[in-house]
Structure formats: C-alpha cells, structure tokens
Design a protein around this motif. Structure first.
Motif, PDB file in Angstrom:
ATOM      1  N   ASN A 287       0.817  -0.858  -0.141  1.00 39.46           N
ATOM      2  CA  ASN A 287       0.134   0.028  -0.100  1.00 39.46           C
ATOM      3  C   ASN A 287       0.561   1.153  -0.040  1.00 39.46           C
ATOM      4  OD1 ASN A 287      -2.441  -1.791   0.030  1.00 39.46           O
ATOM      5  ND2 ASN A 287      -2.441  -1.339   2.406  1.00 39.46           N
ATOM      6  N   GLY A 288       0.113   2.556  -0.840  1.00 44.22           N
ATOM      7  CA  GLY A 288       1.483   3.868  -0.831  1.00 44.22           C
ATOM      8  C   GLY A 288       2.884   3.224  -1.582  1.00 44.22           C
ATOM      9  N   ALA A 289       2.882   2.831  -2.091  1.00 47.35           N
ATOM     10  CA  ALA A 289       3.847   1.918  -3.324  1.00 47.35           C
ATOM     11  C   ALA A 289       4.044   3.538  -4.298  1.00 47.35           C
ATOM     12  CB  ALA A 289       4.267   1.001  -3.600  1.00 47.35           C
ATOM     13  N   GLY A 290       3.039   3.519  -4.888  1.00 44.69           N
ATOM     14  CA  GLY A 290       2.968   3.974  -5.971  1.00 44.69           C
ATOM     15  C   GLY A 290       2.210   3.322  -7.455  1.00 44.69           C
ATOM     16  N   LYS A 291       1.130   2.101  -7.122  1.00 48.72           N
ATOM     17  CA  LYS A 291       1.130   1.787  -8.002  1.00 48.72           C
ATOM     18  C   LYS A 291      -0.184   2.650  -9.033  1.00 48.72           C
ATOM     19  CE  LYS A 291      -0.491  -1.210  -5.815  1.00 48.72           C
ATOM     20  NZ  LYS A 291       0.179  -0.910  -4.160  1.00 48.72           N
ATOM     21  N   THR A 292      -1.208   3.452  -7.942  1.00 45.25           N
ATOM     22  CA  THR A 292      -2.000   3.847  -8.909  1.00 45.25           C
ATOM     23  C   THR A 292      -1.064   5.478  -9.227  1.00 45.25           C
ATOM     24  OG1 THR A 292      -3.784   3.560  -7.219  1.00 45.25           O
ATOM     25  CG2 THR A 292      -4.107   5.403  -8.178  1.00 45.25           C
ATOM     26  N   THR A 293      -0.567   6.015  -8.647  1.00 43.16           N
ATOM     27  CA  THR A 293       0.112   7.334  -9.199  1.00 43.16           C
ATOM     28  C   THR A 293       0.588   7.209 -10.091  1.00 43.16           C
ATOM     29  OG1 THR A 293       0.167   7.636  -7.159  1.00 43.16           O
ATOM     30  CG2 THR A 293       2.181   9.158  -8.767  1.00 43.16           C
ATOM     31  N   ALA A 294       1.196   6.127 -10.492  1.00 44.39           N
ATOM     32  CA  ALA A 294       2.000   5.530 -11.882  1.00 44.39           C
ATOM     33  C   ALA A 294       1.094   4.931 -13.359  1.00 44.39           C
ATOM     34  CB  ALA A 294       3.179   4.335 -11.406  1.00 44.39           C
TER      35      ALA A 294
HETATM   36  P1  ATP Z   1      -2.934   1.784  -2.499  1.00 44.47           P
HETATM   37  O1  ATP Z   1      -2.194   0.188  -3.114  1.00 44.47           O
HETATM   38  O2  ATP Z   1      -2.994   1.871  -1.193  1.00 44.47           O
HETATM   39  O3  ATP Z   1      -3.815   1.501  -3.847  1.00 44.47           O
HETATM   40  P2  ATP Z   1      -1.102   3.229  -4.368  1.00 44.47           P
HETATM   41  O4  ATP Z   1       0.548   2.149  -4.547  1.00 44.47           O
HETATM   42  O5  ATP Z   1      -1.500   2.804  -5.144  1.00 44.47           O
HETATM   43  O6  ATP Z   1      -1.529   2.909  -3.130  1.00 44.47           O
HETATM   44  P3  ATP Z   1      -0.573   6.150  -5.185  1.00 44.47           P
HETATM   45  O7  ATP Z   1      -1.898   5.655  -4.886  1.00 44.47           O
HETATM   46  O8  ATP Z   1       0.046   6.104  -6.043  1.00 44.47           O
HETATM   47  O9  ATP Z   1       0.185   4.569  -3.960  1.00 44.47           O
HETATM   48  O10 ATP Z   1       0.034   6.656  -3.601  1.00 44.47           O
HETATM   49  C1  ATP Z   1       1.513   7.409  -3.542  1.00 44.47           C
HETATM   50  C2  ATP Z   1       2.456   7.684  -2.276  1.00 44.47           C
HETATM   51  O11 ATP Z   1       1.693   9.189  -2.719  1.00 44.47           O
HETATM   52  C3  ATP Z   1       1.397   7.438  -1.591  1.00 44.47           C
HETATM   53  O12 ATP Z   1       1.863   8.197   0.053  1.00 44.47           O
HETATM   54  C4  ATP Z   1       0.975   8.781  -1.062  1.00 44.47           C
HETATM   55  O13 ATP Z   1       0.291   8.409  -0.088  1.00 44.47           O
HETATM   56  C5  ATP Z   1       1.153   9.598  -2.264  1.00 44.47           C
HETATM   57  N1  ATP Z   1      -0.301  10.695  -2.688  1.00 44.47           N
HETATM   58  C6  ATP Z   1      -0.410   9.976  -4.246  1.00 44.47           C
HETATM   59  N2  ATP Z   1      -1.563  10.648  -4.540  1.00 44.47           N
HETATM   60  C7  ATP Z   1      -1.632  11.731  -3.730  1.00 44.47           C
HETATM   61  C8  ATP Z   1      -1.393  13.441  -3.526  1.00 44.47           C
HETATM   62  N3  ATP Z   1      -2.716  14.225  -4.630  1.00 44.47           N
HETATM   63  N4  ATP Z   1      -0.916  14.319  -3.078  1.00 44.47           N
HETATM   64  C9  ATP Z   1      -0.021  14.288  -2.141  1.00 44.47           C
HETATM   65  N5  ATP Z   1       0.349  13.060  -2.027  1.00 44.47           N
HETATM   66  C10 ATP Z   1      -0.682  11.138  -2.411  1.00 44.47           C
END
Ligand code: ATP
Length: 249
Positions: A41-48
C-alpha cells in the motif's frame, strides 16, 4: 509487432512535497503479454498508472506509445489513440441498459470519423458492434438488462466492453478484481486470458493468486521505485520482494 514494446514509460518521476511517489520508474508493455505492477500500500502503483493514462503529468521522464512520445498528451487524447484505462474511470449509466452503455462508448469512438453516408447506417452498425463486444466479454445474455441490476462482477465486465469499444491497443487495468468473490474473479481472469493475445496489458492487482496466474512479467514497486522486475518465478523468489511484503504485513 510481437516482442517490441508498444507502450513504454521511461524514467518517470513524480513527487508530492518531499515524497517521491514515482522514483525513476521505467516499464515496458508488449502486445500479447500481461505485465503486473504490484507493491505494498502506498508504493505508488496508482500514481504510476495515472501517468501512463495521462491523468497525471510526470515531473520528469517520458511516456511512449507506438513509437511516439505522448508525454504531453491528455488522457482523452491517449484514449483515442488506443490507450484505455479501466475500472476507476469508466462511468456506467445505471438507468441505461447494458447494450445502451456499450453503444454510447462505441458512438464516442465513431463520432470522430463521422461522415454523412456513415450516419445513414450508423445506428444499426453501432448496435451490432455493441452486441459483439458484449458477446466478447460474456455479457451477451444481459444486453437488455438495466445496468444498475448487474452484479459487481458483471459491471466490471461491462466496463471492459466499454473500454474495448475504443479499439485500444493498450489496456491499463486498475485493481480489476477488487471487491469480487472467487467465482467472479475467476471469470474475469478467464476473460483477461482470452483478451491477452490482442492487447498489451498492465495489471495493477493486490490478489497475488491472480497475479501469479495471469502475469507474464511482474514489476514490484516500493516507495515509488522498482525493486524487481521479471518472470513470476524470479519475482516470487526474490529476497528484496519477500522483505518488502513481510515488512508490510
Ligand atoms: P494502494 O495500493 O494503497 O492503492 P498505491 O501503490 O496505489 O497504493 P499511490 O496511491 O500511488 O500508491 O500513492 C503513492 C504515495 O503518494 C502515497 O504515499 C500517497 O500517500 C502519496 N500520494 C498519492 N497521491 C497524492 C496526492 N494527490 N497528494 C499527496 N500525496 C499523494
């Protein structure tokens, strides 16, 4: 062309304040392969994923599709070119029938090459195409059902049909199995296996059984950086990966 990446991210960086959500991320997708992107969780998958689909601009780095630098292209533009993101974006109209929902998606595609003569036979063509897509995803028998009355799993199938209406080459799938029971996720896995030969697929998924079953390549993100990438066996046996997951759970 098989064996050459149709879609590629090169050295993507994205920060939120001091936090590196993607840190020098590179990833390649090939037609006929499912590339799974996993990580705690929070690794950055959605951001990627959002940087690949065009919802989010990277601070640095590039996205390439079909030999073209598309880094500055918007999400709708990328969708029209053939990069479809599914599951968090597609809006199903609850009061429309299943077939009508797909017809809307088909129409949004054909609208861009509109001509008078086409318009004459347009509706019949659109409905036919919508039905073919519903058959393809296994919803042929539900065409006249109200979308709101579908099960959770069937809605995910409908979203795939709507994504396919755009005639994509790349499918970016954001946790498609989320909220599904074993039967539904098994059905969806079968559908993805069936679609696989014709698409380059990126799969962000938490369910490891599904990832190990479907993925040709797995990349593991931790704190925005890729710590491992390779075959299922390589990644499963990788010590850094095991540590990252143990640390989480
Ligand atoms: P999950 O498996 O929980 O969905 P994830 O791997 O998709 O997590 P992301 O949602 O990409 O992870 O988030 C990566 C990091 O960036 C996290 O620490 C999150 O808190 C941070 N983050 C994501 N979007 C924002 C934003 N708009 N503003 C500030 N921080 C953000």
């Amino acid at each position: 062309v098989q064996g050459r990446p149709v879609f590629e991210a090169r050295n993507l960086y994205k920060s939120y304040g001091g936090l590196r959500a993607t840190d020098d991320l590179s990833i390649q997708l090939e037609t006929g392969k499912i590339h799974a992107l996993i990580g705690p969780n929070g690794a950055g998958k959605t951001t990627a994923l959002s940087q690949l689909s065009g919802e989010l601009r990277p601070d640095d780095g590039q996205v390439w599709f079909d030999g073209q630098d598309i880094t500055r292209f918007s999400m709708p533009w990328r969708a029209r070119m053939g990069v479809a993101r599914s599951f968090q974006i597609t809006a199903i109209f609850d009061d429309f029938t299943v077939a009508e929902n797909v017809a809307v998606a088909v129409q949004s595609r054909t609208r861009h090459h509109f001509s008078f003569w086409r318009a004459v036979s347009r509706d019949a063509g659109i409905n036919q195409r919508a039905m073919a897509l519903l058959e393809q995803v296994g919803l042929g028998g539900f065409a006249s059902r109200r979308a709101a009355d579908l099960s959770h799993g069937q809605k995910r199938q409908l979203e795939i049909a709507m994504a396919l209406a755009l005639e994509p080459k790349v499918l970016l799938l954001d946790e498609p199995m989320a909220g599904m029971g074993p039967t539904e996720s098994n059905q969806l896995a079968e559908l993805l296996e069936k679609l696989k030969p014709d698409f380059a697929i990126l799969l962000v998924e938490h369910d490891m059984n599904i990832v190990f079953r479907l993925a040709d390549v797995i990349s593991v993100l931790v704190n925005g950086a890729m710590i491992a990438s390779g075959s299922v066996d390589d990644v499963r046996d990788n010590e850094d990966v095991q540590k990252a997951y143990l640390a989480e759970g």
